[in-house]
Design an enzyme around this catalytic site. Structure first.
Site, short mmCIF file in Angstrom:
data_model
loop_
_atom_site.label_atom_id
_atom_site.label_comp_id
_atom_site.label_asym_id
_atom_site.label_seq_id
_atom_site.Cartn_x
_atom_site.Cartn_y
_atom_site.Cartn_z
N GLN A 92 17.99 -0.91 -11.68
CA GLN A 92 18.12 -0.37 -10.10
C GLN A 92 19.51 0.16 -10.06
O GLN A 92 19.80 0.96 -9.07
CB GLN A 92 17.89 -1.39 -9.00
CG GLN A 92 16.57 -2.06 -9.18
CD GLN A 92 16.50 -3.12 -8.50
OE1 GLN A 92 16.27 -3.21 -7.13
NE2 GLN A 92 16.54 -4.40 -8.82
N ASP A 95 25.00 3.09 -11.96
CA ASP A 95 26.32 3.24 -12.69
C ASP A 95 26.44 3.67 -13.91
O ASP A 95 27.65 3.72 -14.28
CB ASP A 95 27.09 1.78 -12.21
CG ASP A 95 26.74 0.43 -12.94
OD1 ASP A 95 25.94 0.85 -13.87
OD2 ASP A 95 26.61 -0.52 -12.35
N HIS A 110 16.62 4.14 -9.59
CA HIS A 110 17.30 4.72 -8.54
C HIS A 110 18.32 5.73 -8.72
O HIS A 110 19.13 6.26 -7.89
CB HIS A 110 18.05 3.35 -7.61
CG HIS A 110 17.00 2.61 -6.97
ND1 HIS A 110 17.47 1.20 -6.66
CD2 HIS A 110 15.68 2.76 -6.74
CE1 HIS A 110 16.22 0.68 -6.35
NE2 HIS A 110 15.20 1.53 -6.45
N CYS A 121 16.80 23.25 -3.97
CA CYS A 121 15.63 23.39 -5.22
C CYS A 121 15.77 22.31 -6.16
O CYS A 121 16.20 21.31 -5.83
CB CYS A 121 16.23 24.97 -5.79
SG CYS A 121 17.90 24.86 -6.67
N CYS A 139 25.01 23.95 -5.68
CA CYS A 139 24.05 24.30 -6.68
C CYS A 139 24.38 25.50 -7.23
O CYS A 139 24.36 26.69 -6.65
CB CYS A 139 22.82 24.46 -6.05
SG CYS A 139 21.43 25.01 -7.44
N CYS A 142 21.27 28.23 -6.47
CA CYS A 142 20.86 28.63 -5.10
C CYS A 142 22.03 28.44 -4.26
O CYS A 142 21.94 29.12 -3.06
CB CYS A 142 19.60 28.20 -4.56
SG CYS A 142 19.73 26.54 -3.93
N GLY A 179 20.24 -10.32 -11.60
CA GLY A 179 21.24 -9.93 -10.66
C GLY A 179 20.64 -8.98 -9.65
O GLY A 179 21.27 -8.17 -9.28
N ASN A 205 20.55 -15.35 -11.97
CA ASN A 205 21.22 -14.97 -10.40
C ASN A 205 21.94 -16.12 -10.03
O ASN A 205 21.79 -17.39 -10.60
CB ASN A 205 19.92 -14.99 -9.58
CG ASN A 205 20.37 -14.00 -8.18
OD1 ASN A 205 21.67 -14.13 -7.70
ND2 ASN A 205 19.88 -12.83 -8.07
N ALA A 223 25.86 -13.86 -14.76
CA ALA A 223 24.89 -13.28 -15.69
C ALA A 223 25.78 -13.02 -17.00
O ALA A 223 25.14 -13.29 -18.00
CB ALA A 223 24.53 -11.80 -15.36
#
Ligand code: BJW
Ligand code: ZN
Length: 238
Positions: A92, A95, A110, A121, A139, A142, A179, A205, A223
């Site tokens: 998720q 980074d 994500h 666009c 962009c 456009c 995590g 966790n 972790a």
């Protein structure tokens, strides 16, 4: 836990795996959302209302990530991938630290903070500059405003990425959930999909989550330590 069926091994990671690299998590003590309101910054409506503010937030985060390195948990996952033939990492996180550690089969649910996309666009492009010199990047196709290519609340995840993630979860023999607070959907469903299809779940966790009652084993603690120790116990002999 030795003698466990390891493959296909699917790993789902969240912000907690990067915490020991110095990147704050979202929720809980010291979390990003304690300082900033998610609804002011991580929604399409906030970008429409105040793109400068949203870009200031993401520039701050880009700079922070730029100054951080993968930690032992990221590195252990890359080692595990090298030693197995059927491995998928679903993250998720935006980074890029898994790839920096050497992981190759990574699904970024994500998006990525290092990729931009046009707000008007379909143009997408990589931009690793820190800081981005021109304020809001535009962009090249456009001329509309660029935005981080990340998934904000209320936005759909990339269909092919999500489909691949569901498919991997449904085929897993073992899923490591590392995590994540397991509250953000649809990511939070993936361990349950894996479990329904017969996979064993192991949660790493520092605290319990809504997923904890459904997992086969909980390895509580940072972790970096727990993952390395787990791999020492279960890894196939060389
Ligand atoms: C450690 C540790 C250490 C610390 N070692 N552990 C079903 C039910 C209810 C709501 C919904 C639903 N389906 C959809 C929704 C709405 C919403 C949602 O889930 N809301 C919930 C919060 C209630 N979901 C969405 O809006 C999603 N979109 C969607 O569903 O679209 C539908 C649609 C379809 C078709 C058309 C249109 C729409 C999108 C969700 C996007 C999430 N985006 C963010 C921001 C990304 C960009 C950015 O970073 O700026 O993603 S929010 C934020 O949360 C970020 C994270 O990836 C995500 C998950 O957080 P994570 O990783 O779990 O972090 P934390 O901080 O929560 O937890 C860290 C954990 O680590 C903790 O447990 C610690 O204990 C632990 N930890 N140190 C091990 N050292
Ligand atoms: Zn465009």
């Amino acid at each position: 836990m030795s003698g466990v069926d390891l493959e296909p091994l699917v790993v789902l990671t969240g912000a907690g795996i990067s915490a020991e690299s110095g990147i704050p998590t979202f929720r809980g003590d010291g979390g990003i959302w304690e300082q900033y309101r998610a609804t002011d910054l991580a929604t399409p409506a906030s970008f429409k209302r105040d793109p400068d503010l949203v870009w200031r937030f993401y520039n701050w985060r880009r700079e922070m990530v730029f100054n951080c390195n993968p930690n032992q948990a990221h590195k252990t996952l890359a080692t595990i991938e090298n030693q197995l033939s059927n491995f998928m990492l679903i993250t998720q996180n935006i980074d890029g630290l898994h790839q920096a550690a050497g992981s190759r089969h990574v699904l970024e649910l994500h998006g990525s903070i290092w990729r931009l996309r046009c707000s008007a666009c379909n143009e997408r492009w990589e931009d690793r500059r820190v800081p981005i010199p021109e304020g809001i990047p535009l962009c090249s196709a456009c001329g509309s405003m660029g935005r981080p290519d990340v998934v904000w609340f209320g936005e759909a995840l990339e269909t092919n990425v999500l489909q691949s993630a569901y498919q991997a979860a449904a085929q897993a023999k073992l899923m490591l959930v590392i995590g994540t607070s397991a509250v953000v959907h649809p990511a939070a469903e993936l361990p349950l999909v894996a479990r329904s299809a017969g996979a064993r779940l192991v949660e790493f966790n520092v605290e319990d989550t809504p997923l904890t009652p459904f997992v086969d084993a909980v390895l509580q603690g940072p972790a970096t330590q727990q993952l390395e120790q787990w791999w020492e116990r279960v890894r196939p002999p060389a």
